[in-house]
Design an enzyme around this catalytic site. Sequence first.
Site, short mmCIF file in Angstrom:
data_model
loop_
_atom_site.label_atom_id
_atom_site.label_comp_id
_atom_site.label_asym_id
_atom_site.label_seq_id
_atom_site.Cartn_x
_atom_site.Cartn_y
_atom_site.Cartn_z
N HIS A 194 0.83 -1.21 0.00
CA HIS A 194 0.00 0.00 0.00
C HIS A 194 0.86 1.26 0.00
O HIS A 194 2.07 1.22 0.22
CB HIS A 194 -0.96 0.00 1.20
CG HIS A 194 -0.28 0.06 2.53
ND1 HIS A 194 0.18 1.23 3.09
CD2 HIS A 194 0.02 -0.92 3.43
CE1 HIS A 194 0.72 0.98 4.27
NE2 HIS A 194 0.65 -0.33 4.50
N CYS A 210 2.98 -5.16 6.65
CA CYS A 210 2.62 -4.71 5.31
C CYS A 210 3.83 -4.09 4.62
O CYS A 210 4.81 -3.70 5.25
CB CYS A 210 1.48 -3.69 5.38
SG CYS A 210 -0.11 -4.42 5.84
#
Length: 236
Positions: A194, A210
């Site tokens: 992301h 992440c």
Amino acid sequence: MLTRRSFTFPALSFAAAGLAGCGSRSIVALPEIDVGQSPRGLVTRTLAQPNYAAVYAEYPGEKFPIAAIDYQRIDTRYLRQTVAFPRDDKPGSIVVDPAGYHLYFVETPRVATRYGVGVGREGFGWSGAARINMKRDWADWVPPPEMIERDPSIRSQLEMTPRGLGVRGGSKSPLGARTLYLFGEGRDLGYRIHGTFEPYTVGTNVSSGCIRMINQDIAHLYARVAPGTPVTVLPA
């Protein structure tokens, strides 16, 4: 068994959607010399660099602003570039190298676009194989309950979204401008590739597992991948 440090999953079949269009790139050819190498991770050779003043300028046509960044504050090794890639992954696949703080999108055999990334903090790293199952622009961020338990101060920032208690997509969302959702073993692994509104954290161990990218870079990658894209995360 799936752990925060490694996982595998059987081969999955997805119907790949067409790739979205992307803005033009200005590529400047460079001599084939070793530059910007990380002391760890894959060893690559830079083939070309884009015009960084254009690449990291304000990104147009967005629902929320993607501001220009001062790319000169970021080590060149973590800025987007085309490199000679030392692995045999198929074109169109993604390889994440946490040790080098890089994500590679394989363009052609042994050539890749390399992006700088932020990766998991100590105890949150992982490695293995996955596939992109979904992709969203300006996605809502819904933290898992265990994250709220670790940091109860998060709770005051949350509101109800269509996906549950979280932060609506936009300039306050930790997911930034684009999100790629990683699935394996037939389920959502909880990990994402992301964007971030903290671009100067690329090249660091900063996340809960992440893979975070500069917003301009994740927008560039997002337009070039489809559901079903294979992702390999190397051991750190």
